[in-house]
Design a protein around this motif. Structure first.
Motif, PDB file in Angstrom:
ATOM      1  N   VAL A 176      25.072  46.494  41.080  1.00 41.92           N
ATOM      2  CA  VAL A 176      24.803  45.205  41.707  1.00 41.92           C
ATOM      3  C   VAL A 176      25.633  45.120  42.983  1.00 41.92           C
ATOM      4  O   VAL A 176      26.860  45.228  42.928  1.00 41.92           O
ATOM      5  CB  VAL A 176      25.137  44.037  40.764  1.00 41.92           C
ATOM      6  CG1 VAL A 176      24.887  42.703  41.466  1.00 41.92           C
ATOM      7  CG2 VAL A 176      24.315  44.135  39.483  1.00 41.92           C
ATOM      8  N   ASP A 177      24.954  44.933  44.126  1.00 37.99           N
ATOM      9  CA  ASP A 177      25.636  44.883  45.424  1.00 37.99           C
ATOM     10  C   ASP A 177      26.516  46.110  45.637  1.00 37.99           C
ATOM     11  O   ASP A 177      27.645  46.031  46.157  1.00 37.99           O
ATOM     12  CB  ASP A 177      26.486  43.611  45.540  1.00 37.99           C
ATOM     13  CG  ASP A 177      25.641  42.343  45.504  1.00 37.99           C
ATOM     14  OD1 ASP A 177      24.481  42.408  45.969  1.00 37.99           O
ATOM     15  OD2 ASP A 177      26.140  41.314  45.018  1.00 37.99           O
ATOM     16  N   GLY A 178      25.989  47.247  45.192  1.00 34.23           N
ATOM     17  CA  GLY A 178      26.696  48.501  45.405  1.00 34.23           C
ATOM     18  C   GLY A 178      27.822  48.798  44.439  1.00 34.23           C
ATOM     19  O   GLY A 178      28.514  49.812  44.575  1.00 34.23           O
ATOM     20  N   ARG A 179      28.021  47.943  43.441  1.00 34.05           N
ATOM     21  CA  ARG A 179      29.119  48.152  42.503  1.00 34.05           C
ATOM     22  C   ARG A 179      28.594  48.172  41.065  1.00 34.05           C
ATOM     23  O   ARG A 179      27.653  47.437  40.732  1.00 34.05           O
ATOM     24  CB  ARG A 179      30.159  47.039  42.635  1.00 34.05           C
ATOM     25  CG  ARG A 179      30.746  46.907  44.035  1.00 34.05           C
ATOM     26  CD  ARG A 179      31.832  45.857  44.078  1.00 34.05           C
ATOM     27  NE  ARG A 179      32.953  46.199  43.197  1.00 34.05           N
ATOM     28  CZ  ARG A 179      34.037  45.430  43.063  1.00 34.05           C
ATOM     29  NH1 ARG A 179      34.112  44.279  43.721  1.00 34.05           N
ATOM     30  NH2 ARG A 179      35.015  45.798  42.263  1.00 34.05           N
ATOM     31  N   PRO A 180      29.183  49.012  40.208  1.00 35.92           N
ATOM     32  CA  PRO A 180      28.774  49.019  38.799  1.00 35.92           C
ATOM     33  C   PRO A 180      29.076  47.667  38.156  1.00 35.92           C
ATOM     34  O   PRO A 180      30.174  47.132  38.303  1.00 35.92           O
ATOM     35  CB  PRO A 180      29.630  50.127  38.186  1.00 35.92           C
ATOM     36  CG  PRO A 180      30.121  50.946  39.328  1.00 35.92           C
ATOM     37  CD  PRO A 180      30.226  50.022  40.489  1.00 35.92           C
ATOM     38  N   SER A 181      28.098  47.123  37.457  1.00 31.84           N
ATOM     39  CA  SER A 181      28.266  45.845  36.773  1.00 31.84           C
ATOM     40  C   SER A 181      27.683  45.954  35.369  1.00 31.84           C
ATOM     41  O   SER A 181      26.824  46.798  35.101  1.00 31.84           O
ATOM     42  CB  SER A 181      27.569  44.717  37.537  1.00 31.84           C
ATOM     43  OG  SER A 181      28.100  44.570  38.844  1.00 31.84           O
TER      44      SER A 181
END
Length: 489
Positions: free
Chosen positions: A378-383
């Motif tokens: 999500v938005d380039g980050r693992p979530s």
């Protein structure tokens, strides 16, 4: 090598574990002795390859093909000399290191790698048994002094190197015994403390001084330490435990792993009976939140204390059994691992997030509410996204938080020194292991962040070389790594 076709003729074997019903009755190490003839056969699987990637996989730069060959030929004294030339404490790493050298082994490209870790551990034990480990006293004294704050593997490695270089070295430890996490964080069944004590005896015989029960920054000031010594090494580790601030966190029965683990070791030191420890899993339904090594240590300790049931939560998905394309050889593979503690029982539950600790009405823990999660970018980050309709309650009455550590403690020493911190909250250091305060150096997890024992020893050795150069203008001490070095990626 003595047998250049050994890797074609022999399958990989590792040290056997004592049977689960037997080892759960005691706190002794889980390992069976590795018969020397079989170990020599395992050493013969080393290919003596043209480019030994195992050396790159090992932060210490252990010259693994050399001592594999020496073991195969039965030259045990020469093998420990070769091993000690790069590693101060092979008996520690042979038990506790996850062996990144093995994941970088060339044999491991298309078959199981060489049993490097077992060979290393056996070389060390043979050396102690046969009297091949003796104090290495300095041949000259420099008249310079250094304080090492912290007695974990980084601090001990730095202290031993600096003592052997001829400096007066004093190690300060705030706990009542020397060893840091080696003493109170590592359970007895992974490394009996007699293994640590015999190495400390060697260091004392070499001239290293130890002062326990002294919290630098509390019992004595940072200014006093700096004024009394020519150099200071911060090796306090990464000891701020990551917390889980969710509803119900204040309930009785929820503890950090390092509030739990030391008591079992204290009982083994004879301070109290096993059934008298203040925090015990005996007869309890236990949940361990965190799937790493610390979680496994809590698991094995809970088994030995007689837990009724043990569960372990991990927010990540279950790893694959085999190396994937995302982690090609010789990088570290994120694969499914079964430790000795997992062999003993318990249920691992993956891809879940704890939402709430549940109250029994009297301020005590009665269970947890958790939800399954799906890992997404999500938005380039693992979530971790909750999966609708998967909320569940689990009845437990004891929880251990084993979610890792966020950096060194600031209150006390670091605040008094007013050292710069990096973006992750660790003590910042330059290429010479120096902090922002002249004459103050940093080694181990206090500067690197939570990491492996082999990195701690490598950092301690490298930091010692920089301290020696600072004190003397030059150094002959080895420096295997630089700050910022990391595993192959």
């Amino acid at each position: 090598m003595g047998d250049i076709r050994g890797f074609l003729k022999h399958d990989r074997q590792t040290a056997e574990h004592r049977s689960v019903p037997v080892r759960l009755r005691d706190w002794e190490e889980v390992y069976e002795p590795f018969p020397l003839e079989e170990l020599q056969t395992q050493a013969s699987r080393c290919m003596d390859c043209g480019i030994p990637f195992c050396l790159n996989g090992c932060p210490l730069g252990n010259v693994i093909p050399d001592w594999n060959d020496l073991v195969f030929r039965g030259h045990w004294e020469r093998a420990i000399d070769r091993l000690h030339s790069t590693n101060n404490f092979p008996e520690f790493t042979g038990r506790l290191c996850p062996a990144p050298c093995e994941t970088a082994c060339v044999v491991g490209i298309n078959q199981p790698p060489v049993t490097i870790k077992s060979v290393e551990a056996t070389i060390a034990e043979e050396a102690w048994t046969k009297g091949h480990v003796s104090p290495h006293r300095p041949t000259r004294f420099t008249g310079r002094s250094a304080a090492v704050v912290g007695s974990g593997p980084a601090g001990l490695a730095a202290a031993q190197q600096l003592t052997r270089a001829g400096h007066r070295v004093v190690v300060y430890e705030r706990a009542d015994r020397i060893g840091g996490l080696l003493r109170y964080g590592i359970p007895e069944f992974k490394m009996e403390k007699s293994v640590l004590d015999r190495r400390l005896a060697q260091m004392r015989a070499e001239g290293t001084e130890f002062r326990r029960g002294v919290d630098v920054g509390v019992d004595i000031t940072a200014e006093q330490i700096r004024g009394h010594y020519d150099a200071v090494v911060i090796a306090t580790g990464s000891t701020q435990a990551r917390d889980l601030p969710i509803p119900g966190r204040e309930l009785n029965g929820i503890h950090q792993a390092m509030e739990f683990l030391p008591w079992a070791n204290r009982a083994q030191e004879g301070e109290m009976a096993v059934d008298e420890v203040p925090i015990s899993a005996a007869g309890k339904k236990v949940l361990i939140i965190g799937g790493g090594d610390t979680g496994a240590d809590c698991l094995g300790t809970s088994h030995r204390q007689g837990a009724a049931e043990v569960y372990q939560f991990e927010i990540m998905a279950k790893p694959p059994d085999d190396r994937t394309d995302a982690h090609p050889w010789p990088t570290w593979p994120f694969t499914y691992k079964v430790t000795s503690a997992h062999e003993e029982g318990g249920e691992r539950i993956y891809s879940v997030n704890t939402m709430e600790f549940l109250d029994d009405g009297d301020g005590n823990l009665r269970g947890v509410r958790y939800v399954e999660v799906d890992q997404q970018i999500v938005d380039g980050r693992p979530s971790f996204i909750p999966v609708d309709g998967t909320e569940t309650e689990l009845e437990v009455d004891l929880v251990f938080l084993a979610m890792g550590f966020t950096g060194p403690e600031r209150v006390g020493l670091l605040d008094e020194l007013d050292v710069d911190l990096d973006g992750r909250g660790n003590v910042a250091r330059d290429d010479e292991w120096s902090s922002s305060v002249p004459g103050v150096f940093v080694a181990g997890d206090a500067g690197r962040g939570q990491s492996l024992i082999v990195w701690a020893i490598a950092e301690g050795r490298s930091c010692a070389a920089s301290v020696d150069r600072y004190l003397m203008g030059e150094t002959d001490l080895p420096s295997p790594i630089k700050p910022g070095d990391g595993p192959l990626a």
